[in-house]
Design an enzyme around this catalytic site. Sequence first.
Site, mmCIF file in Angstrom:
data_model
loop_
_atom_site.group_PDB
_atom_site.id
_atom_site.type_symbol
_atom_site.label_atom_id
_atom_site.label_comp_id
_atom_site.label_asym_id
_atom_site.label_seq_id
_atom_site.Cartn_x
_atom_site.Cartn_y
_atom_site.Cartn_z
ATOM 1 N NE ARG A 78 79.866 11.997 -5.134
ATOM 2 C CZ ARG A 78 78.892 11.175 -4.887
ATOM 3 N NH1 ARG A 78 78.168 10.792 -3.859
ATOM 4 N NH2 ARG A 78 76.987 11.413 -6.065
ATOM 5 N NE ARG A 147 78.278 8.023 0.204
ATOM 6 C CZ ARG A 147 77.116 8.627 -0.143
ATOM 7 N NH1 ARG A 147 77.136 9.140 -1.089
ATOM 8 N NH2 ARG A 147 76.227 7.313 -1.115
ATOM 9 C CE LYS A 213 73.336 8.346 -0.078
ATOM 10 N NZ LYS A 213 72.935 9.420 -1.263
ATOM 11 C CE LYS A 215 75.080 12.595 1.730
ATOM 12 N NZ LYS A 215 74.627 13.087 0.513
ATOM 13 C CB CYS A 434 71.427 18.232 -8.167
ATOM 14 S SG CYS A 434 69.853 18.033 -9.377
ATOM 15 C CB CYS A 440 71.303 12.621 -12.498
ATOM 16 S SG CYS A 440 70.805 11.950 -10.404
ATOM 17 C CB CYS A 479 64.874 13.483 -8.249
ATOM 18 S SG CYS A 479 65.991 12.902 -7.136
ATOM 19 C CB CYS A 483 71.532 16.393 -4.932
ATOM 20 S SG CYS A 483 72.010 14.404 -4.942
#
Length: 564
Positions: A78, A147, A213, A215, A434, A440, A479, A483
């Site tokens: 990424r 991030r 994380k 953001k 996603c 994934c 899931c 995302c």
Amino acid sequence: MSIEPPVPATRSAVELIKENSLQLRGGLAEELARDSEKFSDADKQLIKFHGSYQQDNRDARKDRHRDGAGKAFQFMVRCKIPGGKVTASQYLAIDQLAEKYANGTLRITSRQGFQLHGVLKSNLKQTIREINDCLLTTLGACGDVSRNVMAPPAPFASPVYQELQRRADVIAQLFAPRSKAYHDIWLNGVAVSNGAPELVDEPIYGKLYLPRKFKTVFALPEDNSTDLFAQDLGFLAHVENGAIVGYNVYAGGGMGMTHGNTNTFPFIAQAICYIAPDQVVAAAEGVIKLFRDHGNRADRKRARLKYVLHDWGIEKFRDVLQTYLPFPLVLPRDIPVTGFPLSVGWHDQGDGKYFYGISIENGRIKDEGDLRLRTMLRKLIEKFQPNIRLTPMQDILLCDLPKSAKPLINRMLTVYGVAKPERISLVQLHSLACPAVPTCGLALSEAERALPGIIDELEAELAKLGLDRDKIGVRMTGCPNGCVRPYQSDIGIVGRSGDKYTLFVGGNLVGSRLNFVLKDLVPMSEIVPTLLPLLNDYKKNRQGEEGFGDYCHRLGTDRCGAIG
Ligand code: SRM
Ligand code: SF4
């Protein structure tokens, strides 16, 4: 000087891995030199901080299991791209890497980044090195750090848009990990065993980095394309007479939850305070430090900043934040968020140049059958050398084009089978999915591969109902981690298990409100039929210009459930 956060009595395993990693080195260099397909469990965690995830090809699992082979390990890489800004040569370099080392596709992410999928361990170092050669980075794209920082992508010549892009760069740079591990491992090839590594001061992160994380985004009241309400930290610009005079600071948004665990939930970011433009860095630092010191380091499922805000309440959050701020905390102003532009199609930048936004279905840039999107983009970018912006809706903007580019670009779209935005339904333009299966590891159900079929079905029904000019956002994930931010959208489709999904309605386009469950365990083939009665009722009984999500919200869970 690094400040180490208070160490809680119990800590998750990842905390110990971070602490003992010699600033994110672990055994990565040695493992890279080894002829193996994967990393150790500890290094699998550390590699995230370097911008990569160890995955396996889930499509191949059954056959390989039958043949007695293990998983087909591969890596996702990424790039962290503040504000989604990419030059033409950077785009072309990533495009080449997709061919050389990955699965031949580029994936624009929901945070204005690029992902490559299917990179083998033997090619990982070269891939990351070549990404750095073109002056992009993967450092801190994943892991427990700040991030990618998002900003409204439209390249308008307006000082306001430009200022937000500049701010995104500053925050991204200030809060990037300072460890030299990234350079040593990927760029210089220095192994830990060659001697003690050079440890540097990590003034914000210390040895433990963040609990999870973190953001950050910038947004404008009329351009919340960065989805401010879903973020740990958001700066909403206050504009007067064409200049930014301050910001409302939002904190504590987040999407991830776990099915069946009511202790986890999506949360809408709250307006915490109002700051002057020159207080942005101090405010960001204050919130990050608060998170570093008070985030849950024992349970990673409850470690995000949103749980600190939820558990404390906003007053305590403000009080504690004040202790991290070098200025008195001022309460937020009333600055309503009103717009969510997509920026597709032709736009005048205001400086004599134009930008053209191409809608990329679920962010996947590929050639497949008659669709030769990847080839077309490469040719266009080679010819016009445009600056590029990636959008949080996984689309691409070709910027700084002369007016004379229009006829050729329009022709190329036709020749290469790429739909012009005006030929794409509004529901598709406002949809996101996603990656989910096959890459994934956390996916419970399909998303990227399933949404196009669902959109086709929905488009047909919306057209029959005469609702095809309505902007209805659909967001699908494999899931509950969320995302593509499905819990604030008009329609959220969240993978539950195999063919079954949880269906949400009642959010809105600007993402300022959580949606609610319409029905659980809906088989994929029943998703559109389940929505139909509600869409019918919306058509008949909506009030004025009310959007679909607003209508569902007005009706509430019980009435929607009774209709749906
Ligand atoms: Fe995400 C984990 C893909 C944006 C919440 N996300 C993952 C992983 C790395 C799976 C994993 O941990 O093994 C996914 C890799 C899939 C693959 O094959 O590529 C993944 N997330 C993505 C991307 C590519 C989705 C997309 O369609 O574009 C986005 C990459 C953004 C980037 O460039 O940085 C992406 N992820 C998001 C967002 C949206 C956002 O940031 O605005 C969210 C919701 C906001 C939030 O963070 O709350 C999000 N991803 C998660 C979570 C849940 C975190 C939580 O608090 O519970 C996970 C799971 C985790 O971290 O444990 C996750
Ligand atoms: Fe994977 Fe779930 Fe994120 Fe989709 S939402 S990419 S399935 S973690």
